[in-house]
Design a protein around this motif. Sequence first.
Motif, PDB file in Angstrom:
ATOM      1  N   ILE A   1       3.595  21.699   4.608  1.00  0.00           N
ATOM      2  CA  ILE A   1       3.892  21.249   3.249  1.00  0.00           C
ATOM      3  C   ILE A   1       5.301  20.692   3.118  1.00  0.00           C
ATOM      4  O   ILE A   1       5.699  20.270   2.037  1.00  0.00           O
ATOM      5  N   GLY A   2       6.074  20.672   4.208  1.00  0.00           N
ATOM      6  CA  GLY A   2       7.342  19.948   4.187  1.00  0.00           C
ATOM      7  C   GLY A   2       8.537  20.748   3.718  1.00  0.00           C
ATOM      8  O   GLY A   2       9.657  20.242   3.725  1.00  0.00           O
ATOM      9  N   ALA A   3       8.337  21.994   3.314  1.00  0.00           N
ATOM     10  CA  ALA A   3       9.453  22.840   2.895  1.00  0.00           C
ATOM     11  C   ALA A   3       8.986  24.297   3.015  1.00  0.00           C
ATOM     12  O   ALA A   3       7.800  24.581   2.872  1.00  0.00           O
ATOM     13  N   PRO A   4       9.916  25.215   3.271  1.00  0.00           N
ATOM     14  CA  PRO A   4       9.505  26.614   3.503  1.00  0.00           C
ATOM     15  C   PRO A   4       9.243  27.361   2.196  1.00  0.00           C
ATOM     16  O   PRO A   4       9.908  28.334   1.879  1.00  0.00           O
ATOM     17  N   VAL A   5       8.238  26.875   1.466  1.00  0.00           N
ATOM     18  CA  VAL A   5       7.973  27.442   0.145  1.00  0.00           C
ATOM     19  C   VAL A   5       6.496  27.790  -0.015  1.00  0.00           C
ATOM     20  O   VAL A   5       5.990  27.882  -1.135  1.00  0.00           O
ATOM     21  N   ALA A   6       5.764  28.014   1.106  1.00  0.00           N
ATOM     22  CA  ALA A   6       4.314  28.193   1.005  1.00  0.00           C
ATOM     23  C   ALA A   6       3.938  29.377   0.114  1.00  0.00           C
ATOM     24  O   ALA A   6       2.988  29.311  -0.668  1.00  0.00           O
ATOM     25  N   THR A   7       4.691  30.462   0.234  1.00  0.00           N
ATOM     26  CA  THR A   7       4.362  31.639  -0.571  1.00  0.00           C
ATOM     27  C   THR A   7       4.545  31.347  -2.053  1.00  0.00           C
ATOM     28  O   THR A   7       3.715  31.723  -2.881  1.00  0.00           O
TER      29      THR A   7
ATOM     30  N   VAL B   1      -6.072  28.219  -8.590  1.00  0.00           N
ATOM     31  CA  VAL B   1      -6.604  28.006  -7.250  1.00  0.00           C
ATOM     32  C   VAL B   1      -5.907  28.963  -6.290  1.00  0.00           C
ATOM     33  O   VAL B   1      -4.688  29.148  -6.347  1.00  0.00           O
ATOM     34  N   ARG B   2      -6.693  29.608  -5.462  1.00  0.00           N
ATOM     35  CA  ARG B   2      -6.112  30.549  -4.505  1.00  0.00           C
ATOM     36  C   ARG B   2      -6.082  29.904  -3.121  1.00  0.00           C
ATOM     37  O   ARG B   2      -7.110  29.405  -2.646  1.00  0.00           O
ATOM     38  N   VAL B   3      -4.900  29.890  -2.515  1.00  0.00           N
ATOM     39  CA  VAL B   3      -4.777  29.471  -1.119  1.00  0.00           C
ATOM     40  C   VAL B   3      -3.969  30.543  -0.395  1.00  0.00           C
ATOM     41  O   VAL B   3      -3.268  31.332  -1.025  1.00  0.00           O
ATOM     42  N   VAL B   4      -4.082  30.567   0.918  1.00  0.00           N
ATOM     43  CA  VAL B   4      -3.348  31.560   1.699  1.00  0.00           C
ATOM     44  C   VAL B   4      -2.165  30.873   2.367  1.00  0.00           C
ATOM     45  O   VAL B   4      -2.320  29.846   3.042  1.00  0.00           O
ATOM     46  N   ALA B   5      -0.988  31.439   2.152  1.00  0.00           N
ATOM     47  CA  ALA B   5       0.251  30.857   2.675  1.00  0.00           C
ATOM     48  C   ALA B   5       0.415  31.199   4.149  1.00  0.00           C
ATOM     49  O   ALA B   5      -0.062  32.231   4.634  1.00  0.00           O
ATOM     50  N   GLY B   6       1.111  30.335   4.866  1.00  0.00           N
ATOM     51  CA  GLY B   6       1.295  30.456   6.298  1.00  0.00           C
ATOM     52  C   GLY B   6       1.719  31.817   6.811  1.00  0.00           C
ATOM     53  O   GLY B   6       1.165  32.299   7.809  1.00  0.00           O
TER      54      GLY B   6
END
Lengths: 483, 483
Positions: free
Chosen positions: B410-416, B427-432
């Motif tokens: 995603i281009g920046a360390p903000v997945a969480t 929408v639910r997604v699972v972060a790295g």
Amino acid sequence: MSGPHLARLLGGVSSERPVYAALARSVRGLVLDGRLALRTRLPAERDLAAALGVSRTTVTAAYDRLRDEGYVESRRGAGSWTVLPPVRMSPAEPRGAAPGGRFGRAHPVPDDATFIDLGCATPGAPSIFGEAVAAAVDELPRYSSGPGYEPAGLASLRQVIADGYAARGVPTRPDQIVVTTGAQHAFTLLSETLIEAGDAVVVERPTYPHALGALRRRGARLVPVGVNEGWDVELAAGAMRQAAARMAYTIPDFQNPTGQLMPAADRAALVDAGRRADAFLVTDETFADLAHDPRAPREPPLASFDSGGRVVTIGSASKLMWGGLRIGWIRTTAPLARRLVLAREPFDMASPVLDQLIVRELLLRVEEVRAERAESLLRGRDALAGALRELLPGWEFRLPAGGMSLWARIGAPVATLVAEAAERLGVRVVAGPVFGVDGVLEDYVRLPYVLPPDTLRLAVERLALACREVESAPAARPLPAYV
Amino acid sequence: MSGPHLARLLGGVSSERPVYAALARSVRGLVLDGRLALRTRLPAERDLAAALGVSRTTVTAAYDRLRDEGYVESRRGAGSWTVLPPVRMSPAEPRGAAPGGRFGRAHPVPDDATFIDLGCATPGAPSIFGEAVAAAVDELPRYSSGPGYEPAGLASLRQVIADGYAARGVPTRPDQIVVTTGAQHAFTLLSETLIEAGDAVVVERPTYPHALGALRRRGARLVPVGVNEGWDVELAAGAMRQAAARMAYTIPDFQNPTGQLMPAADRAALVDAGRRADAFLVTDETFADLAHDPRAPREPPLASFDSGGRVVTIGSASKLMWGGLRIGWIRTTAPLARRLVLAREPFDMASPVLDQLIVRELLLRVEEVRAERAESLLRGRDALAGALRELLPGWEFRLPAGGMSLWARIGAPVATLVAEAAERLGVRVVAGPVFGVDGVLEDYVRLPYVLPPDTLRLAVERLALACREVESAPAARPLPAYV
């Protein structure tokens, strides 16, 4: 043994014909039930003929029949003596030589060559099973278009389970129920969630072996309290307090394996003891629906005496319905239910959807299932008890009012040896020590009565043989001595 | 922002009518895809009207529409600025205040109020599922008269599973197969049986989170080896050797979550490395049947390179067939299979019989299932990829040739943070980091594509909103600054 002595034991000559066959059958019965010890030298044919008032030819024919059946051996100059009939190999490799085998003979097992498994106390599915499966399959498309994961269990099943508790006087909401993949899985989850290694857990002695296994795996310190003669709640309370127990595990309804039913007053006292000791009471209701008189008043659930969320209840479809359905459940507080759901996902994610739908259908018709089980278990219990009284009269047991097993005291600390011999003779039973913490209970075996009456009778015949074999062991077979 | 600047971003006026609605839609698109940052002060109506060559009334109507939709806020004396539209509450309790909420407004989610769960990568049952269930129900009476416990699994299912391996070049006997209650259960059993607390286990980074959970619970020491760009077998071999690893866990087929497919040469080298390091290689084939081109040549199973019983294979019905079927299996040597059967009984006794019969029917028709899955997953993959390229063009990903998920950088360390914002936006997604051992992978999210294309598009729209929200956070909302 003299002719008159054996004639007294035989109680004379039966009126059945042919006489020689009736005589052989009677002698065989004396060997099977232990009144005629193994290695007993039989009287000479003429002595027995005289004592019974039959022809010598008849006794000769009877001894020949017994030799053919494997109950008598003879050697020129040494006479004839009682022995065990030959054995068949069990599915497991036998641990010792077969007693008949060393004489080079091979006889078939008396009646039936089928191995009888009394190790597993679990019946086939009830007669309405097919209808329940069909109804569940009709419901399935509502679920099979989605992912199929419901870690807490299907809402529709949790509702029916909660309603069942409410009907027994324990108001319950669906969010207090966690559906598990069987009662054993429920117990494993509770052990993982409530217990740390080193925690003390009070367990009944005897109790369900796989529960002990789960607790041992968790590293719990097991504190057994005897229940062979029923519960002593003061003793249990003292054990909880002294051991600072984190949990006590109890099977109050038709306890496995003793069949005991805990009275209401003891239930109240046990919950109170749990409160005072600050321990969880995990109560296993796997057998609670298996009263042999389904119209008899039921004891109130342990949870009905609890106000603090201290009682955690395990339920199961395996015994009441069918073991091939892997569905159990836990009733607890909503917060602990949420913790258990989180704990279960790394184990197995969720329980099978179709099994959950089938169990729901069966629970909606649970009274029919209970009535059918009651009828067949009562028949099995009485057939087993009758065969034991006839063929193993030295064994002691209470007649349970529910459940699936007799807990038989065999009169000597040889249960493991008897179970090993029985395995070789074609019947599997579980010896007492398996149900205990510390190798005691060697004078008990558990005898489930879920199989058909004829099979149970055959199983007891083999057990009787096993006992004779153990009684004649472990010394190398001597030449017969005169009794 | 000046009128001409915004007019350039808008690329002029669309030919759609009414003009005000087309203008509003275009501005909304700029907010959604991030070209127009949040809190950007919009030009005065007259400036934008002049720059676009439309009437001031048109711009006023467009700004009104954007205010109604929640993309613009205005305050007397401060002008108008871009904001996020309002949010709906997710099933989980939101962790922060909803950005629109503090201004006292409540708008519906742009398109659809249904919460979209991309947390769970698992589809509904295939179209032949009903037929397989019917065939299994026909078989059920052969089993339901017995106890229903088969700790190793039904012989008929183990035979079909063994045949499947043989067809892929790995000769297998049924006694090498243990049926489990899902792949996760298989992994838990293997962890309990092969690993002691403190043992080193080499794992891929990223990898399946629940496998990490099982290993952590067992007390394993986790040694991660990165696979974001594919496997580096030399690196993995070195890690196994240096850590004296007892086990390595790999997902060679359409790796979860990266979608990578391990080439045959790497498979051979990895098995060789396992041999040299004296480590078990646990290989998870959950996704192996999910190639998007089911006619493409398959890579050989890891087990086909093994001669010493070092490769232990996990299979599963959950992804290929249906997650509501709780059936997985382990392929290993017959002796280890026996140990696993003994180890499984205290967990859950056995797997559900009916589910096993259904899986058997589906395996007998596995080519049909594979073809159906391939078609729908390919459609889902392309819809997801298209929506990402359009609405989140900064996100990078490879197009996998199989499996069920995109692994997007995603281009920046903000997945969480993005996942948390997305949860609030429906929408639910699972972060790295969930897929890693040590909190890294913060610039990745996993995006399963098992849901319908329209739903995936809507999910990406919400993800785009979530990104904008994160970009505007965490500072308390300031008054808009001129850009």
